[in-house]
Design a protein around this motif. Sequence first.
Motif, PDB file in Angstrom:
ATOM      1  N   ILE A  70      -3.300   1.086 -10.091  1.00 40.52           N
ATOM      2  CA  ILE A  70      -3.271  -0.723 -10.117  1.00 40.52           C
ATOM      3  C   ILE A  70      -3.359  -0.572 -11.513  1.00 40.52           C
ATOM      4  N   VAL A  71      -2.389  -1.591 -12.059  1.00 41.32           N
ATOM      5  CA  VAL A  71      -2.573  -2.484 -13.160  1.00 41.32           C
ATOM      6  C   VAL A  71      -2.799  -3.694 -12.908  1.00 41.32           C
ATOM      7  N   ASP A  72      -3.879  -4.350 -13.427  1.00 42.37           N
ATOM      8  CA  ASP A  72      -4.180  -5.951 -13.199  1.00 42.37           C
ATOM      9  C   ASP A  72      -3.757  -6.663 -14.229  1.00 42.37           C
ATOM     10  N   LEU A  73      -2.903  -7.679 -13.960  1.00 42.09           N
ATOM     11  CA  LEU A  73      -2.561  -8.478 -15.212  1.00 42.09           C
ATOM     12  C   LEU A  73      -3.581  -9.680 -15.273  1.00 42.09           C
ATOM     13  N   GLY A  74      -4.351  -9.822 -14.391  1.00 45.57           N
ATOM     14  CA  GLY A  74      -5.228 -11.088 -14.556  1.00 45.57           C
ATOM     15  C   GLY A  74      -6.685 -10.764 -15.179  1.00 45.57           C
ATOM     16  N   ALA A  75      -7.660 -11.415 -15.330  1.00 49.74           N
ATOM     17  CA  ALA A  75      -8.814 -11.533 -15.964  1.00 49.74           C
ATOM     18  C   ALA A  75      -9.955 -10.612 -15.097  1.00 49.74           C
ATOM     19  N   ASP A  76      -9.902 -10.323 -13.841  1.00 47.32           N
ATOM     20  CA  ASP A  76     -11.132 -10.101 -13.088  1.00 47.32           C
ATOM     21  C   ASP A  76     -11.772  -8.933 -13.612  1.00 47.32           C
TER      22      ASP A  76
ATOM     23  N   GLY B  80       0.666  -1.251  -0.133  1.00 47.15           N
ATOM     24  CA  GLY B  80       0.172  -0.028   0.173  1.00 47.15           C
ATOM     25  C   GLY B  80       0.683   1.244   0.020  1.00 47.15           C
ATOM     26  N   ASP B  81       2.204   1.339   0.150  1.00 42.39           N
ATOM     27  CA  ASP B  81       3.004   2.350   0.229  1.00 42.39           C
ATOM     28  C   ASP B  81       3.573   2.757  -1.279  1.00 42.39           C
ATOM     29  N   ALA B  82       3.101   1.932  -2.223  1.00 45.61           N
ATOM     30  CA  ALA B  82       3.497   2.447  -3.734  1.00 45.61           C
ATOM     31  C   ALA B  82       2.749   3.356  -4.099  1.00 45.61           C
ATOM     32  N   ASP B  83       3.108   3.858  -5.231  1.00 48.37           N
ATOM     33  CA  ASP B  83       2.492   4.852  -6.048  1.00 48.37           C
ATOM     34  C   ASP B  83       1.584   4.019  -7.035  1.00 48.37           C
ATOM     35  N   LEU B  84       2.164   3.061  -7.465  1.00 44.95           N
ATOM     36  CA  LEU B  84       1.228   2.005  -8.407  1.00 44.95           C
ATOM     37  C   LEU B  84       1.715   0.487  -8.258  1.00 44.95           C
TER      38      LEU B  84
END
Length: 333
Positions: free
Chosen positions: A93-99, A66-70
């Motif tokens: 957030i960049v999600d590589l999954g399909a959700d 949670g401390d990251a910018d992305l």
Amino acid sequence: MGIRVAVAGASGYAGGELLRLIAGHPELDLVAATAHTQAGTPVSVVHPQLTGLDLTLGATDAATLGDADLVFLALPHGQSAALAAQLPGGVKIVDLGADFRLRDAALWERYYGGAHAGTWTYGLPELPGQRAAIAASDRVANTGCYAATITLALAPLIAAGVADPADIVVVASSGTSGAGRSAKVNLLGSEVMGDLSTYKTGAHQHVPEIKQATGADSLSMTPVLAPMPRGILATVTARPIGRTHPREVLQAAYADEPFVHVLPEGQWPHTAATVGSNSCHLQATVDVDSGRIIVVSALDNLGKGAAAQAVQCANIMLGIPETAGLSVFGVAP
Ligand SMILES: NC(=O)C1=CN([C@@H]2O[C@H](COP(=O)(O)OP(=O)(O)OC[C@H]3O[C@@H](n4cnc5c(N)ncnc54)[C@H](OP(=O)(O)O)[C@@H]3O)[C@@H](O)[C@H]2O)C=CC1
Ligand SMILES: CC(=O)N[C@@H](CCC(=O)OP(=O)(O)O)C(=O)O
């Protein structure tokens, strides 16, 4: 100090490729990398190709990430939504999954099982209007690997009205890293080497994603498991509408794109030429017998099909040069 990024699922294939790209990125600083069963293990033990990256995998939770910018999420399907909900609202957030890829909840449930978590901006910058949408988003759903390969080949042809959206047939081969790193009998070297076989025949989960991204109405896709670690080669055929040559349409669509290359006439895509890059190579012709459009598309499933494309989306979301930290060129042979 650059922009602070973290990777969840960093012990997997897509996560490992993300770590490699972030390590070479001029503006991103890796502040955390997490795993599930392998939390507590040094990165260089899990990924020997990353020896020299002095970091230990942490637990996949909001306290670590949670401390990251992305944050990049490279988790199995169904795992992203709960974690994303726990991350602070200001974290991109960049999600590589399909959700979060599909708009249609019923289709998500049919192909993936479980409840649909929602829909995020689709992470394929080369689609019309999508670059601006990604730039305006804090949450992006990266594409499936076959979906990227096939959508880049097909979307401009349907948009230009030269391919019949009701008559699309695809046969696409993938290297074994597309299936992830967990042990499965059909992925053992002794089973895969010297073999080609279809799988998920007639029911692949990327079909609804490709239809959503391209506007195709009916699409038959047959995946083939190929005895190589990386790469996807898709042969997309379509019934033509009119006489415009498909190559002209693809050339016009991608003339200004840094990562999508329509090859010179007579040259056909090779997966090996794209390995390690964020590039997709395309070529098109018209079948001399049937008159059908044929487009062949190749990319690295862990590159433009996953991690490199996720970095491209992150660059756009962060307002830094879109090509930063990414290679146009492959590492063949
Ligand atoms: N491989 C590819 O070519 C592509 C993959 N993707 C997508 O990217 C995502 C990751 O794929 P890939 O790297 O291949 O998968 P892997 O199986 O190689 O890696 C999965 C990662 O998720 C972690 N993990 C497993 N179960 C859980 C859990 N219950 N909670 C939290 N973390 C967990 C694993 O940790 P540990 O090792 O510690 O168990 C590992 O770090 C998937 O959604 C996949 O569909 C998208 C495009 C292409
Ligand atoms: C060889 C192989 O098994 N490939 C996987 C590709 C999965 C993927 O990368 O896409 P998702 O993120 O949608 O899972 C498959 O065909 O299901």
